[in-house]
Design a protein around this motif. Structure first.
Motif, short mmCIF file in Angstrom:
data_model
loop_
_atom_site.label_atom_id
_atom_site.label_comp_id
_atom_site.label_asym_id
_atom_site.label_seq_id
_atom_site.Cartn_x
_atom_site.Cartn_y
_atom_site.Cartn_z
N PHE A 81 0.62 -1.37 -0.27
CA PHE A 81 0.20 -0.08 -0.01
C PHE A 81 0.74 1.50 -0.20
N GLY A 82 1.95 1.18 -0.09
CA GLY A 82 3.32 2.56 -0.03
C GLY A 82 3.81 2.98 1.02
N GLY A 83 3.42 1.20 2.13
CA GLY A 83 4.29 1.97 3.43
C GLY A 83 5.54 1.34 3.56
N LEU A 84 5.76 0.84 4.96
CA LEU A 84 7.55 0.55 5.32
C LEU A 84 7.74 -0.23 5.75
N ASP A 85 6.42 -0.89 6.58
CA ASP A 85 6.31 -1.77 7.02
C ASP A 85 6.99 -2.59 8.27
N LEU A 86 7.36 -1.58 8.72
CA LEU A 86 7.97 -0.82 9.95
C LEU A 86 6.97 -0.85 11.11
N PRO A 87 7.70 -1.37 12.31
CA PRO A 87 7.06 -1.28 13.76
C PRO A 87 6.44 -0.08 14.27
N PRO A 88 5.81 -0.27 15.11
CA PRO A 88 4.78 1.10 15.47
C PRO A 88 5.52 2.21 16.41
N GLU A 89 6.74 1.58 16.63
CA GLU A 89 8.21 2.69 17.54
C GLU A 89 8.32 3.12 16.40
N PHE A 90 9.23 3.06 15.32
CA PHE A 90 9.22 4.06 13.69
C PHE A 90 8.17 5.39 13.64
N ASN A 91 7.13 4.79 13.80
CA ASN A 91 5.78 6.09 13.69
C ASN A 91 6.13 6.79 14.44
N ARG A 92 6.10 6.67 15.37
CA ARG A 92 5.80 7.08 16.58
C ARG A 92 7.34 7.95 17.03
N ALA A 93 8.01 7.50 16.70
CA ALA A 93 9.61 8.33 16.62
C ALA A 93 9.52 8.89 15.20
N PHE A 94 8.86 8.86 14.04
CA PHE A 94 8.73 9.98 13.34
C PHE A 94 7.71 11.28 12.84
N ALA A 95 7.37 10.73 14.00
CA ALA A 95 5.90 11.68 14.62
C ALA A 95 6.22 12.39 15.42
N ALA A 96 7.18 12.23 16.39
CA ALA A 96 8.17 12.96 17.66
C ALA A 96 8.73 14.20 16.83
N LEU A 97 9.41 13.43 15.66
CA LEU A 97 10.51 14.27 15.16
C LEU A 97 9.65 15.87 13.49
#
Length: 419
Positions: A81-97
């Motif tokens: 679907f165009g995603g990176l298939d990474l764990p949730p902590e990667f999403n949280r880290a990017f959002a904080a950044l």
């Protein structure tokens, strides 16, 4: 990147990308707000002209599309679907950044598309919808509106009467929807319609994902008391929809609707977008600018607001974990929705006490009169996405195990219910 699951490497590359595509905020702290710098928006609903609102949506779309080129718009989603298939902590880290950079103002049409409809299509869409439509919704290349509520079916959504009659390989839609946010800007609509009036109301609905340019669809904007016209009435007059546009099985529209509403009640957005209705740091900055943080009464009220804010954050983390794992949202969404609307009401009360006349008289001072849009819009979300009363019923019945409310239409077909 050499090792896509190396969080430090991921953040280093994400920081370099953000440095190239966005401007860092003057103060990178997520807890402090620089008073008088940048835009100060605490509105719940937009009060813009149609052209300005369209431009705002376009800017939000452009930012998401830019992120989609690197998969940053769907970090925990599968690559198909165009995603990176990474764990949730990667999403949280990017959002904080991402929160450390200047980003476009959000819009409900954008969030409905990417956070509500896209995950619903992922769960219920057929192969063609998931392949051809879902990636565009997730990346905001297309906008989708909800076509749920009706004049006679608001909080009791299962009473809806917009008809979907089968005609071979097509469905003929007739009826009316109301309060459809962003319908005038949408290319798609998630429609829930009555496909079988001779069964109980919760079982006779079917969901569709329809193009909004079909013949027979009429959209009429509704003027809001906050000044804008984001909401719409949508009329269907013999609109023919191919069965390939059906979302989920025939008669399972209620399940589809509950799933979308569950995502709507989840306010754990990890996208880094600005919070609708204002944030705790904006409230605190306003109190500091007005010099009231030394007053014991105001300090106690602010402490109450902060406690509420933190509890809401913790509850929403559970909902976020479910959403990112691709699961169906449950009653935790109702709790988050209640906390959010109650928190907005609490913010309204506190800021009214702090600002006094500055809330209703525009002195031109940054960050004061703007709170008026919050007060005008906040009550609307006690109804949107299911009223407060509905959320309490869900929690009472599904979490606490309390008896269901008496219902005269429980075992009666939709056609036989008095209305």
């Amino acid at each position: 990147m050499d090792d896509p699951r190396d969080l430090d490497r991921f953040l280093a590359e994400a920081r370099a990308w953000l440095d190239e595509h966005a401007e860092p905020l003057p103060d990178s702290s997520t807890d402090e707000l620089v008073w008088g710098k940048g835009d100060f928006s605490v509105s719940v609903f937009h009060a813009l002209s149609e052209d300005d609102e369209r431009a705002l949506i376009n800017r939000a779309q452009a930012w998401t599309q830019a992120k989609s080129e690197r998969g940053y718009h769907a970090i925990s989603w599968p690559a198909e679907f165009g995603g990176l298939d990474l764990p949730p902590e990667f999403n949280r880290a990017f959002a904080a950044l991402e929160r450390r950079y200047v980003r476009p103002t959000g819009h409900e049409a954008h969030s409905v598309t990417t956070r509500l409809v896209a995950p619903t299509v992922r769960l219920f869409g057929n192969d063609d919808q998931r392949r051809d439509v879902l990636p565009d919704l997730l990346a905001a290349r297309s906008i989708c509106c909800q076509l749920f509520s009706e004049p006679g079916a608001g909080s009791d959504l299962a009473s809806l009467g917009c008809r979907a009659d089968r005609d071979g390989d097509e469905w003929v839609i007739n009826g009316q929807k109301v309060w459809s946010s962003g319908a005038q800007f949408a290319q798609w609509g998630e429609l829930i319609a009555r496909s079988d009036p001779d069964v109980v109301k919760h079982r006779g609905m079917t969901a569709f994902l329809i193009p909004m340019n079909l013949d027979g669809i009429e959209i009429r904007p509704i003027k809001q008391m906050s000044g804008g016209s984001s909401f719409n009435e949508v009329f269907f007059n013999d609109v023919r929809v191919p069965d390939t546009m059906r979302l989920g099985p025939v008669g399972e529209g209620w399940k589809v609707a509950l799933t979308t509403l569950g995502f709507e009640r989840d306010h754990s957005d990890g996208s880094g977008s600005a919070r609708v209705g204002g944030s705790w740091r904006q409230l605190l900055a306003t109190a500091r600018a007005c010099g009231v943080t030394g007053d014991p009464v105001h300090r106690q009220r602010l402490a109450t607001a902060y406690t509420h804010h933190r509890v809401e954050e913790l509850v929403n983390r559970r909902a976020a974990a479910v959403r990112r794992s691709g699961g169906v949202p449950g009653p935790e969404g109702s709790l988050g929705k209640l906390l959010w609307t109650n928190g907005m009401a609490l913010f309204s009360d506190i800021v009214s006490e702090i600002l006094g006349p500055s809330l209703v008289a525009d002195t031109g001072e940054w960050g004061t009169y703007a709170w008026g849009e919050h007060l005008l819009g906040a009550p609307g979300y006690r109804i949107a996405g299911g009223s407060d009363e509905v959320q309490r019923n869900i929690l009472g019945e599904r979490v606490l195990g309390l008896p269901s409310e008496p219902r005269v239409d429980k075992d009666v077909s939709w056609r036989e219910v008095p209305r």
